[in-house]
Write a protein that holds these residues in place. Structure first.
Motif, PDB file in Angstrom:
ATOM      1  N   LEU A 173       0.823  -1.209   0.000  1.00 60.17           N
ATOM      2  CA  LEU A 173       0.000   0.000   0.000  1.00 60.17           C
ATOM      3  C   LEU A 173       0.864   1.269   0.000  1.00 60.17           C
ATOM      4  O   LEU A 173       0.637   2.195  -0.790  1.00 60.17           O
ATOM      5  CB  LEU A 173      -0.858  -0.042   1.277  1.00 60.17           C
ATOM      6  N   ALA A 174       1.862   1.301   0.887  1.00 63.85           N
ATOM      7  CA  ALA A 174       2.706   2.498   1.004  1.00 63.85           C
ATOM      8  C   ALA A 174       3.533   2.709  -0.261  1.00 63.85           C
ATOM      9  O   ALA A 174       3.636   3.835  -0.769  1.00 63.85           O
ATOM     10  CB  ALA A 174       3.615   2.377   2.226  1.00 63.85           C
ATOM     11  N   ALA A 175       4.105   1.621  -0.799  1.00 65.94           N
ATOM     12  CA  ALA A 175       4.966   1.759  -1.981  1.00 65.94           C
ATOM     13  C   ALA A 175       4.157   2.188  -3.200  1.00 65.94           C
ATOM     14  O   ALA A 175       4.566   3.076  -3.963  1.00 65.94           O
ATOM     15  CB  ALA A 175       5.697   0.445  -2.251  1.00 65.94           C
ATOM     16  N   ALA A 176       2.968   1.567  -3.389  1.00 60.60           N
ATOM     17  CA  ALA A 176       2.145   1.916  -4.556  1.00 60.60           C
ATOM     18  C   ALA A 176       1.712   3.375  -4.468  1.00 60.60           C
ATOM     19  O   ALA A 176       1.767   4.120  -5.457  1.00 60.60           O
ATOM     20  CB  ALA A 176       0.929   0.994  -4.637  1.00 60.60           C
ATOM     21  N   CYS A 177       1.298   3.805  -3.283  1.00 60.76           N
ATOM     22  CA  CYS A 177       0.838   5.186  -3.110  1.00 60.76           C
ATOM     23  C   CYS A 177       1.996   6.175  -3.309  1.00 60.76           C
ATOM     24  O   CYS A 177       1.848   7.182  -4.010  1.00 60.76           O
ATOM     25  CB  CYS A 177       0.210   5.325  -1.714  1.00 60.76           C
ATOM     26  N   ALA A 178       3.150   5.869  -2.716  1.00 58.64           N
ATOM     27  CA  ALA A 178       4.320   6.756  -2.856  1.00 58.64           C
ATOM     28  C   ALA A 178       4.730   6.873  -4.317  1.00 58.64           C
ATOM     29  O   ALA A 178       5.215   7.922  -4.762  1.00 58.64           O
ATOM     30  CB  ALA A 178       5.480   6.231  -2.018  1.00 58.64           C
ATOM     31  N   ALA A 179       4.532   5.792  -5.089  1.00 63.19           N
ATOM     32  CA  ALA A 179       4.928   5.798  -6.508  1.00 63.19           C
ATOM     33  C   ALA A 179       3.874   6.442  -7.401  1.00 63.19           C
ATOM     34  O   ALA A 179       4.035   6.501  -8.617  1.00 63.19           O
ATOM     35  CB  ALA A 179       5.188   4.367  -6.964  1.00 63.19           C
ATOM     36  N   GLY A 180       2.774   6.872  -6.791  1.00 64.75           N
ATOM     37  CA  GLY A 180       1.736   7.557  -7.563  1.00 64.75           C
ATOM     38  C   GLY A 180       0.758   6.623  -8.252  1.00 64.75           C
ATOM     39  O   GLY A 180      -0.030   7.044  -9.107  1.00 64.75           O
ATOM     40  N   LEU A 181       0.777   5.333  -7.888  1.00 64.19           N
ATOM     41  CA  LEU A 181      -0.163   4.378  -8.508  1.00 64.19           C
ATOM     42  C   LEU A 181      -1.499   4.469  -7.776  1.00 64.19           C
ATOM     43  O   LEU A 181      -1.550   4.287  -6.564  1.00 64.19           O
ATOM     44  CB  LEU A 181       0.381   2.952  -8.401  1.00 64.19           C
ATOM     45  N   LYS A 182      -2.554   4.748  -8.496  1.00 66.02           N
ATOM     46  CA  LYS A 182      -3.868   4.852  -7.843  1.00 66.02           C
ATOM     47  C   LYS A 182      -4.628   3.551  -8.071  1.00 66.02           C
ATOM     48  O   LYS A 182      -5.526   3.475  -8.885  1.00 66.02           O
ATOM     49  CB  LYS A 182      -4.630   6.052  -8.391  1.00 66.02           C
ATOM     50  N   TRP A 183      -4.213   2.532  -7.335  1.00 66.22           N
ATOM     51  CA  TRP A 183      -4.771   1.194  -7.532  1.00 66.22           C
ATOM     52  C   TRP A 183      -5.902   0.929  -6.561  1.00 66.22           C
ATOM     53  O   TRP A 183      -5.846   1.331  -5.398  1.00 66.22           O
ATOM     54  CB  TRP A 183      -3.692   0.134  -7.329  1.00 66.22           C
ATOM     55  N   GLU A 184      -6.914   0.185  -7.036  1.00 60.81           N
ATOM     56  CA  GLU A 184      -8.010  -0.204  -6.144  1.00 60.81           C
ATOM     57  C   GLU A 184      -7.520  -1.352  -5.234  1.00 60.81           C
ATOM     58  O   GLU A 184      -6.503  -1.984  -5.525  1.00 60.81           O
ATOM     59  CB  GLU A 184      -9.264  -0.586  -6.947  1.00 60.81           C
ATOM     60  N   PRO A 185      -8.250  -1.624  -4.123  1.00 61.22           N
ATOM     61  CA  PRO A 185      -7.781  -2.617  -3.154  1.00 61.22           C
ATOM     62  C   PRO A 185      -7.460  -3.989  -3.753  1.00 61.22           C
ATOM     63  O   PRO A 185      -6.487  -4.628  -3.339  1.00 61.22           O
ATOM     64  CB  PRO A 185      -8.942  -2.712  -2.149  1.00 61.22           C
TER      65      PRO A 185
ATOM     66  N   ARG B  33      -4.638 -11.035   2.150  1.00 57.28           N
ATOM     67  CA  ARG B  33      -5.850 -10.947   2.980  1.00 57.28           C
ATOM     68  C   ARG B  33      -5.808  -9.745   3.915  1.00 57.28           C
ATOM     69  O   ARG B  33      -6.840  -9.248   4.331  1.00 57.28           O
ATOM     70  CB  ARG B  33      -6.026 -12.252   3.771  1.00 57.28           C
ATOM     71  N   SER B  34      -4.600  -9.284   4.297  1.00 55.09           N
ATOM     72  CA  SER B  34      -4.494  -8.161   5.247  1.00 55.09           C
ATOM     73  C   SER B  34      -4.830  -6.809   4.622  1.00 55.09           C
ATOM     74  O   SER B  34      -4.856  -5.801   5.318  1.00 55.09           O
ATOM     75  CB  SER B  34      -3.090  -8.112   5.871  1.00 55.09           C
ATOM     76  N   ILE B  35      -5.072  -6.764   3.324  1.00 58.51           N
ATOM     77  CA  ILE B  35      -5.514  -5.502   2.695  1.00 58.51           C
ATOM     78  C   ILE B  35      -6.945  -5.190   3.154  1.00 58.51           C
ATOM     79  O   ILE B  35      -7.352  -4.029   3.207  1.00 58.51           O
ATOM     80  CB  ILE B  35      -5.444  -5.619   1.143  1.00 58.51           C
ATOM     81  N   PHE B  36      -7.689  -6.246   3.510  1.00 57.41           N
ATOM     82  CA  PHE B  36      -9.110  -6.064   3.862  1.00 57.41           C
ATOM     83  C   PHE B  36      -9.353  -6.293   5.348  1.00 57.41           C
ATOM     84  O   PHE B  36      -8.562  -6.957   6.026  1.00 57.41           O
ATOM     85  CB  PHE B  36      -9.968  -7.028   3.030  1.00 57.41           C
ATOM     86  N   GLY B  37     -10.481  -5.763   5.833  1.00 55.69           N
ATOM     87  CA  GLY B  37     -10.825  -5.933   7.238  1.00 55.69           C
ATOM     88  C   GLY B  37     -11.844  -7.044   7.437  1.00 55.69           C
ATOM     89  O   GLY B  37     -12.393  -7.589   6.483  1.00 55.69           O
ATOM     90  N   GLY B  38     -12.121  -7.379   8.708  1.00 58.18           N
ATOM     91  CA  GLY B  38     -13.107  -8.404   9.039  1.00 58.18           C
ATOM     92  C   GLY B  38     -12.648  -9.787   8.621  1.00 58.18           C
ATOM     93  O   GLY B  38     -11.478 -10.144   8.767  1.00 58.18           O
ATOM     94  N   PHE B  39     -13.566 -10.578   8.050  1.00 54.29           N
ATOM     95  CA  PHE B  39     -13.235 -11.923   7.576  1.00 54.29           C
ATOM     96  C   PHE B  39     -12.996 -11.840   6.068  1.00 54.29           C
ATOM     97  O   PHE B  39     -13.746 -11.162   5.349  1.00 54.29           O
ATOM     98  CB  PHE B  39     -14.358 -12.900   7.915  1.00 54.29           C
ATOM     99  N   VAL B  40     -11.957 -12.526   5.625  1.00 56.05           N
ATOM    100  CA  VAL B  40     -11.467 -12.318   4.255  1.00 56.05           C
ATOM    101  C   VAL B  40     -11.143 -13.666   3.616  1.00 56.05           C
ATOM    102  O   VAL B  40     -10.627 -14.567   4.289  1.00 56.05           O
ATOM    103  CB  VAL B  40     -10.180 -11.446   4.301  1.00 56.05           C
TER     104      VAL B  40
END
Ligand code: DP6
Length: 331
Positions: free
Chosen positions: A116-128, A144-151
């Motif tokens: 998440l941090a690397a994609a955002c820092a690189a300017g990539l606007k990617w969906e989850p 699985r850790s990109i999402f909350g709850g049960f995945v």
């Protein structure tokens, strides 16, 4: 380009286990898995791409990373650089808020936060989903850790390249708790990647595991959708015991348990015999995680905490999705 971003991702524990790869190069799982994201154990990772850096600089929990630990991170940075058409090196600072000496796996929250941090820092606007696929390439449980709850994370079928985890809608406010009983501070001797490789190539039961795991996954998923803790717990215990039985039968044996692990399995069975809905699950290490209703968590914590050999206990509830904050946009 000099963008930087900071992300937080929470650890997760699989209740239907991923163990075995359909494709090791692409890191595609051979079986589907289902996990609960944990509210109380997270990794915070900051990434910045900057002119003037000659090499990627990586600091984990305050110390510079080297060797295989560093190269796994550089590999993900390379994927991000390729996608964003970047040539600059990066600095990475990452820290866990749970005790590293507890021996709990941090690769799930770690690679999710890094993706998440690397994609955002690189300017990539990617969906989850795309970020989950990126995290999965480094460590499948991290998807699985990109999402909350049960995945859930599916298994790879026939030549797929893209594979992302998916949240089970409306599951994040289910009032269940997971108690982690830590049984050693030692590093595990065989990591999960090596453990599953050895299991797949030598265990006589690997074929049976591949047949059984999808059934237990389907039971676990159905149980989460119906919010049936007993059905979920039963599927979770079966999945964990079958995974370990299969691994233990490897040559050499992939045995993650210690005597305290076994004592804890018995303690959880006793709790159940006395009427408490509590179920054990074990990952690639000797710690035991116990799922129960939140109202039973104090009893579970007290009971497992008294087992000789338990060093500490931690309690978690379903946690949130990973999040990111842009610190500085690239130029
Ligand atoms: C037992 O995700 O750590 O925790 O994809 O090789 O990095 P790699 O493996 P990893 O394996 C996790 C195994 C497990 C079960 C699970 O989390 O599903």
């Amino acid at each position: 380009m000099s963008g930087s971003a900071r992300a937080v991702a929470h650890s997760n524990i699989a209740l239907a286990k991923y163990w075995g790869k359909a494709d090791a190069d692409k890191n595609l799982p051979a079986v589907p898995s289902l996990s609960m994201t944990l509210d109380s154990m997270s990794t915070t990772t900051s990434v910045g791409f900057g002119h003037g850096l000659e090499a990627d600089r990586i600091v984990i929990n305050g110390r510079p990373a080297t060797g295989p630990e560093a190269s796994r991170i550089v590999q993900m940075l390379d994927r991000v650089r390729q996608a964003a058409d970047l040539r600059t090196r990066a600095w990475v600072e990452t820290a866990n808020d749970f005790p590293t000496a507890s021996g709990l796996a941090s690769s799930a929250s770690g690679f999710a936060a890094l993706a998440l941090a690397a994609a955002c820092a690189a300017g990539l606007k990617w969906e989850p989903a795309r970020l989950s696929d990126l995290a999965r390439r480094s460590s499948a449980s991290a998807a699985r850790s990109i999402f909350g709850g049960f995945v859930t994370l599916g298994a790879a079928t026939g030549g797929v390249d893209f594979l992302a985890a998916e949240p089970i809608g409306g599951s994040d406010d289910w009032d269940v708790s997971l108690c982690v009983a830590v049984t050693t501070t030692a590093e595990k001797p065989v990591g999960s990647t090596a453990g599953m490789r050895l299991t797949a190539s030598t265990s006589p039961y690997y074929g049976s595991w591949l047949g059984l795991a999808p059934q237990l996954y389907a039971q676990a998923k159905d149980a989460v959708e119906r919010r049936d803790l007993e059905a979920l717990g039963e599927a979770a215990e079966k999945s964990s015991l079958a995974m370990h039985a299969c691994a233990i039968a490897g040559v050499p044996s992939v045995l993650y348990w210690n005597p305290t692990t076994v004592a804890l399995i018995e303690t959880v069975r006793d709790l159940r015999a006395r009427g408490t809905l509590a179920f054990a699950t074990i990952d690639a290490g000797p710690h035991v995680k116990v799922i129960s209703k939140s109202s039973d968590a104090p009893l579970v914590v007290e009971t497992v905490g008294r087992v000789p050999g338990v060093i500490r206990t931690l309690v978690a509830r379903p946690g949130p999705a990973a999040s990111v904050q842009l610190l500085r946009s690239g130029s």
